[in-house]
Design a protein around this motif. Structure first.
Motif, short mmCIF file in Angstrom:
data_model
loop_
_atom_site.label_atom_id
_atom_site.label_comp_id
_atom_site.label_asym_id
_atom_site.label_seq_id
_atom_site.Cartn_x
_atom_site.Cartn_y
_atom_site.Cartn_z
N GLN A 100 -16.93 -22.27 20.59
CA GLN A 100 -17.50 -22.85 19.38
C GLN A 100 -16.68 -24.04 18.89
O GLN A 100 -17.24 -25.08 18.49
CB GLN A 100 -17.59 -21.79 18.29
CG GLN A 100 -18.61 -20.70 18.59
CD GLN A 100 -18.60 -19.63 17.52
OE1 GLN A 100 -18.71 -19.93 16.35
NE2 GLN A 100 -18.45 -18.38 17.94
N LYS A 101 -15.36 -23.92 18.91
CA LYS A 101 -14.49 -25.02 18.48
C LYS A 101 -14.71 -26.26 19.34
O LYS A 101 -14.84 -27.37 18.85
CB LYS A 101 -13.02 -24.62 18.56
CG LYS A 101 -12.53 -23.84 17.40
CD LYS A 101 -11.03 -23.66 17.53
CE LYS A 101 -10.46 -22.99 16.31
NZ LYS A 101 -9.01 -23.13 16.22
N LEU A 102 -14.72 -26.07 20.65
CA LEU A 102 -14.90 -27.20 21.56
C LEU A 102 -16.27 -27.86 21.37
O LEU A 102 -16.39 -29.09 21.40
CB LEU A 102 -14.69 -26.77 23.01
CG LEU A 102 -13.25 -26.40 23.35
CD1 LEU A 102 -13.19 -25.81 24.76
CD2 LEU A 102 -12.32 -27.60 23.23
N GLY A 103 -17.29 -27.06 21.14
CA GLY A 103 -18.62 -27.60 20.87
C GLY A 103 -18.64 -28.42 19.59
O GLY A 103 -19.22 -29.52 19.54
N ASP A 104 -18.00 -27.91 18.54
CA ASP A 104 -17.93 -28.64 17.27
C ASP A 104 -17.13 -29.93 17.42
O ASP A 104 -17.50 -30.97 16.88
CB ASP A 104 -17.31 -27.78 16.17
CG ASP A 104 -18.29 -26.76 15.58
OD1 ASP A 104 -19.49 -26.82 15.91
OD2 ASP A 104 -17.83 -25.91 14.78
N LEU A 105 -16.02 -29.87 18.15
CA LEU A 105 -15.21 -31.07 18.37
C LEU A 105 -16.01 -32.13 19.14
O LEU A 105 -15.93 -33.32 18.84
CB LEU A 105 -13.92 -30.73 19.10
CG LEU A 105 -12.90 -29.93 18.28
CD1 LEU A 105 -11.77 -29.45 19.19
CD2 LEU A 105 -12.36 -30.74 17.12
N SER A 106 -16.78 -31.68 20.11
CA SER A 106 -17.62 -32.60 20.87
C SER A 106 -18.66 -33.27 19.95
O SER A 106 -18.88 -34.48 20.03
CB SER A 106 -18.33 -31.85 22.00
OG SER A 106 -19.24 -32.69 22.66
N GLN A 107 -19.27 -32.48 19.07
CA GLN A 107 -20.25 -33.05 18.13
C GLN A 107 -19.59 -34.07 17.21
O GLN A 107 -20.16 -35.12 16.91
CB GLN A 107 -20.90 -31.92 17.30
CG GLN A 107 -21.79 -31.00 18.10
CD GLN A 107 -22.98 -31.74 18.69
OE1 GLN A 107 -23.60 -32.58 18.05
NE2 GLN A 107 -23.30 -31.42 19.93
N ARG A 117 -6.29 -35.55 13.75
CA ARG A 117 -6.75 -34.19 13.42
C ARG A 117 -7.49 -33.56 14.59
O ARG A 117 -7.33 -32.37 14.87
CB ARG A 117 -7.63 -34.23 12.17
CG ARG A 117 -6.84 -34.53 10.91
CD ARG A 117 -7.73 -34.64 9.71
NE ARG A 117 -6.95 -35.01 8.53
CZ ARG A 117 -7.49 -35.32 7.38
NH1 ARG A 117 -8.81 -35.32 7.21
NH2 ARG A 117 -6.72 -35.64 6.35
N LEU A 118 -8.29 -34.37 15.28
CA LEU A 118 -8.99 -33.86 16.47
C LEU A 118 -7.98 -33.48 17.55
O LEU A 118 -8.13 -32.45 18.21
CB LEU A 118 -9.98 -34.90 16.99
CG LEU A 118 -11.22 -35.12 16.12
CD1 LEU A 118 -11.94 -36.39 16.55
CD2 LEU A 118 -12.15 -33.93 16.18
N ALA A 119 -6.96 -34.30 17.72
CA ALA A 119 -5.92 -33.99 18.71
C ALA A 119 -5.21 -32.70 18.35
O ALA A 119 -4.92 -31.87 19.23
CB ALA A 119 -4.93 -35.15 18.81
N ASP A 120 -4.94 -32.49 17.07
CA ASP A 120 -4.31 -31.24 16.63
C ASP A 120 -5.19 -30.03 16.94
O ASP A 120 -4.71 -28.99 17.38
CB ASP A 120 -4.01 -31.27 15.12
CG ASP A 120 -2.83 -32.15 14.76
OD1 ASP A 120 -2.04 -32.50 15.68
OD2 ASP A 120 -2.70 -32.49 13.57
N GLU A 121 -6.48 -30.18 16.71
CA GLU A 121 -7.40 -29.08 17.01
C GLU A 121 -7.45 -28.79 18.50
O GLU A 121 -7.47 -27.64 18.93
CB GLU A 121 -8.81 -29.38 16.48
CG GLU A 121 -8.97 -29.15 15.01
CD GLU A 121 -8.64 -27.73 14.58
OE1 GLU A 121 -9.05 -26.76 15.25
OE2 GLU A 121 -7.92 -27.58 13.57
#
Length: 129
Positions: A71-78, A24-28
């Motif tokens: 924002q998406k990249l920040g959330d994915l990092s978290q 799912r992270l890879a898809d995002e």
């Protein structure tokens, strides 16, 4: 009608397998890459003047897309940081770097992921070509 985020927050928590979450992270991340291609295309249109009549609108749309992407990249990092702290994953067997990094295009990224270069190095410096 309630918004999607309100509905998502009402879903009961569930257990995810690490592989499902990683997919799912890879898809995002793939969606982020697609967003960047759209931004690049829009900015090139504004820059080369091929769409002068709506350049302000294209520019504004791209700035908003950049904000969303940030924002998406920040959330994915978290999410990945939280995942790295999961006790069950810390006890997982080691992974093969050769298989994990075989498809990476960027040498500096590969080196940082292997721990061979400091993340504070200038590997994220953009060169104009």
């Amino acid at each position: 009608e309630r918004g999607r985020s309100a509905l998502m927050s009402e879903l009961p928590p569930s257990i995810l397998s690490p592989s499902t979450l990683l997919l799912r992270l890879a898809d995002e991340l793939l969606r982020c890459e697609t967003m960047l291609r759209h931004i690049e295309h829009g900015l090139l249109q504004v820059h080369d003047g091929s769409k002068p009549s709506n350049s302000a609108r294209v520019w504004q749309k791209n700035i908003q897309a950049i904000d969303l992407l940030e924002q998406k990249l920040g959330d994915l990092s978290q999410c990945l940081t939280a995942m790295s702290r999961e006790p069950s994953l810390q006890a997982a067997p080691d992974l093969s770097e050769a298989r994990l990094f075989a498809h990476l295009k960027l040498d500096d990224l590969r080196c940082r992921l292997r721990g061979q270069a400091d993340f504070s190095s200038d590997g994220d410096r953009v060169e104009v070509f």
